[in-house]
Each structure stands twice: as C-alpha cells, then as structure tokens.
Design a protein around this motif. Sequence first.
Motif, PDB file in Angstrom:
ATOM      1  N   SER A  10       0.832  -1.204   0.000  1.00 14.59           N
ATOM      2  CA  SER A  10       0.000   0.000   0.000  1.00 14.59           C
ATOM      3  C   SER A  10       0.866   1.253   0.000  1.00 14.59           C
ATOM      4  O   SER A  10       0.569   2.236  -0.695  1.00 14.59           O
ATOM      5  N   LEU A  11       1.959   1.225   0.782  1.00 17.97           N
ATOM      6  CA  LEU A  11       2.871   2.376   0.808  1.00 17.97           C
ATOM      7  C   LEU A  11       3.534   2.582  -0.544  1.00 17.97           C
ATOM      8  O   LEU A  11       3.760   3.717  -0.974  1.00 17.97           O
ATOM      9  N   ARG A  12       3.869   1.476  -1.236  1.00 14.05           N
ATOM     10  CA  ARG A  12       4.454   1.620  -2.580  1.00 14.05           C
ATOM     11  C   ARG A  12       3.476   2.333  -3.513  1.00 14.05           C
ATOM     12  O   ARG A  12       3.857   3.202  -4.306  1.00 14.05           O
ATOM     13  N   THR A  13       2.215   1.970  -3.433  1.00 18.42           N
ATOM     14  CA  THR A  13       1.203   2.617  -4.267  1.00 18.42           C
ATOM     15  C   THR A  13       1.088   4.101  -3.919  1.00 18.42           C
ATOM     16  O   THR A  13       0.985   4.955  -4.811  1.00 18.42           O
ATOM     17  N   ALA A  14       1.133   4.405  -2.617  1.00 21.99           N
ATOM     18  CA  ALA A  14       1.049   5.811  -2.204  1.00 21.99           C
ATOM     19  C   ALA A  14       2.265   6.605  -2.671  1.00 21.99           C
ATOM     20  O   ALA A  14       2.141   7.745  -3.120  1.00 21.99           O
ATOM     21  N   VAL A  15       3.466   6.013  -2.586  1.00 24.90           N
ATOM     22  CA  VAL A  15       4.686   6.695  -3.036  1.00 24.90           C
ATOM     23  C   VAL A  15       4.648   6.930  -4.536  1.00 24.90           C
ATOM     24  O   VAL A  15       5.075   7.967  -5.040  1.00 24.90           O
ATOM     25  N   ALA A  16       4.136   5.944  -5.281  1.00 29.30           N
ATOM     26  CA  ALA A  16       4.024   6.125  -6.734  1.00 29.30           C
ATOM     27  C   ALA A  16       3.098   7.286  -7.075  1.00 29.30           C
ATOM     28  O   ALA A  16       3.297   7.994  -8.067  1.00 29.30           O
TER      29      ALA A  16
END
Length: 438
Positions: A10-16
């Motif tokens: 989920s954090l990867r998606t938010a960072v993207a």
Amino acid sequence: MPDHSPLIQSLRTAVAGAPDDVPLRLHLAELLIAGGHHDEAVAEAAVALQHAPGDPQARELMVRAMGAPEAPQTPPQTPPQSQAPQVLPESQAPQVPQAPPTGFNWQAAEDQVGDVVPPRFVEAPQTPEAPQAADGTGDPGNALAWEVEAPDGVRLADVGGMQDVKDRLEAAFLAPLRNPELRKLYGKSLRGGLLLYGPPGCGKTFIARAVAGELGAGFLSISVNDVLDMWMGNSERNMHEVFATARRQAPCVLFLDELDALGAKRSRTAHSGMRNTVNQLLTELDGIDAGANEGVFVLAATNVPWDVDNALRRPGRLDRTLLVLPPDAPAREAILRYHLRERPVAGIDLRKLAKVTDGLSGADLAHLCEAAAERALLDSARTGTVRMIGMTDLMDAAATIPPSSDPWFASARNVAMFANEGGMYDDLVTYLKKKRKL
C-alpha cells in the motif's frame, strides 16, 4: 520480486502517486529495512536524498540500509589510519560482503582512489565535451530566445568512426561550400538544406554541430517548444524571427530538431495554426527575397522522415537526406572512452567491449557506462571497500541492455518495403539487407 506485506504494498502505491513526498518514502524505507529488504531500502533512500539532499533522516536510513551501524549521537571522531578503506583491484576484491567500519571515512577513500585512477588508457580521450541544449523560451521579445552559438571548434574529425556519414557529408554538402571559386564558376549559391534521419540516440545533433565547425559558422538549434505558441499568429512570427536571427548572424547553421513536429504533414494536421506554421517554414526556406538565405545552412533532424510534409523535401529546400545509423565499432569505442574518461576504471578492453555492443546507439552506450558504475558503487558501499569499475561490470551491464533502436527498425522496415517512392530510402534498404532485417 520478494513478497511484501500488504502495508508495504500500500505504501508503494502511495509513493508512486506522490513521488515527491519524502517522509512517506522514508517510512517505506523503514519498513523495508525492518523486513530485511535492504537493497530496496537503499533505492528508496537514494530517491529521497535526490529530493532532499540534506535530510539527516534520509542519510541515516541510507547508512542503515547498506549495513552500516546507526550514526552515533555524539560527533564522530576521525578514524585512525588503520581504519581507512583499502582500495583493491577488481580481481582481489573480497567476494563475501563485509560491514563497513564505524565512522567510515569516505574522504580517505576518495583520496586513495585519486592516486589509482590516472593510468587508465594508453591515450588521452580526444572526444569533445557533450553539446549543450540551446537556451530559448520562444518569446521573440527576449534577446536570449534564439542565441547563435559561436563556432566551438567541433569538427567532423571529432566524430568517432562513422566514416560513411562523413564521406557523404563531404561529397554532397561540404565540398561545394568550401570552394568559393568553383562555386562561383558553377553558379552554386552559398546555401543548402540537409535532412538527417535515423533511429534516436545516434548523434544527429552532434553531427550538425560538427558541420557548423567545418563551415566556421555559428550554430542555432531550434525545437518545437521554441516556435509553437498558444496565441494565433505567434507561432508564424516566431518561425520568421528564427530565420531572421540566422540571416543576421550569417554564416550560420540553423538546426531544426524534431522536424516531424515542426513540419508535420499538413494533410494529417487538423489544427489550422499548425498548418500555418508549416506554411511559414516553407516560405522561410524559400527566402522572402532573392538571396535572403545566403549564408544560412539549414540542417534538420527527425526519427520519422515519413511523417515530414512532402513539400519540405522539394528541391531547393531540404532536398538532400542522410541516414545516421547506430555507431560502428570505432565510433562505439570512442563513445565508451568518452563516457568512462572520468570514472575509476581498470583493465578495460575497449575493443572487446565495442565488439559485444554492436547495434547499441550512443545513448545506449552512455546508459551502459552508468549501469556499470552503479554496480561498482553499490558493491563498494555494501562491502566498505572501494573498488574500480572493471570489465565484469561493463560486460554484465551490456548483457542486460537491449538495442533501443530495434523498435525504430521494425517500423522503418515497412516504410523501406512499401513506401520507398523514388528511391528516397535506398540507404535504409541497403542497411537492412546487410543486417538481414529485410
């Protein structure tokens, strides 16, 4: 890719979605370290440092991700001489990663590398500095909008290899302009138009600069952003001002980059403003008055000549074409030497490297050198022992970089087979047959 927890995903998606959010990226790096994914944490911390170079949390995370102990709360003391990193050749570098010593002294490592680097090549590199992009805003009222660069000494001799291209330039373009008496005898005007085409990243802009150096002329580089304007009539005015600037600064090489954007086929252009801009370009190429373009040498470059308006190829305009292909072996060797000239390298066999990189463009070769340097840098950071960039790094990088020109040749093949009216792409047909791509 290793499995990650739902939170990390989920954090990867938010960072993207918010790549500039440094705290969010650092939180992701913290979770990656806690999960044992140190390599991925290094990458995230590196991106964070690009956005916030002085961020102490990002620096501390980078050190932890690379396996070093956390920075002490008190100012670190200069390590004794025995703790300075040892610089070893690639063949003697330790194979088992070791944690770097506490208070790793990067300055001492840099000083030691400086003593090792000088004897890298037998001959000093002769390739000139990479050309810089023209500084322009497209506003005719700005005195710096279209600044003509003075001759910088770049000549065709500075272009590594590519002898066929040099011979064609000399015979079809440069020789008549170098001989004023013969030009006068045969009534040859001091003007010319040449279209350079081929796959991207193969040096068309650099060749144009070299032509300017051969003629001792100024260089004016123009792209679509310098000309197009949102207001009606401004694009045409900008095009006129570009040519007026080149005429005032004659002799001048006017380089039209990405001609397929500046001179797209009018039959495919729905917007009347773009069609008017192409019409203005045709008018300027012809010259408003007789001899108006005397001393203005128009060179253009495109990756898709089949999208250029046919009227631009009419005799008297851009009536000569030159195919610029991926660099040959001597050119690849020169390009590799140039991009490795200031890096800590050892034992590099440029001839062997040039042989295994057949088909790569100049941009691909630059990327290869960057990838090899990155491998050596990360290895040095993980082990705490600075080592040189070796042939293993370069060969491994070469094995992972496909030629970026392959998609272009796939499209060009259809044009060469079915749209070669009047032998316009005979050079391309010859090359494709030679490479057995046709």
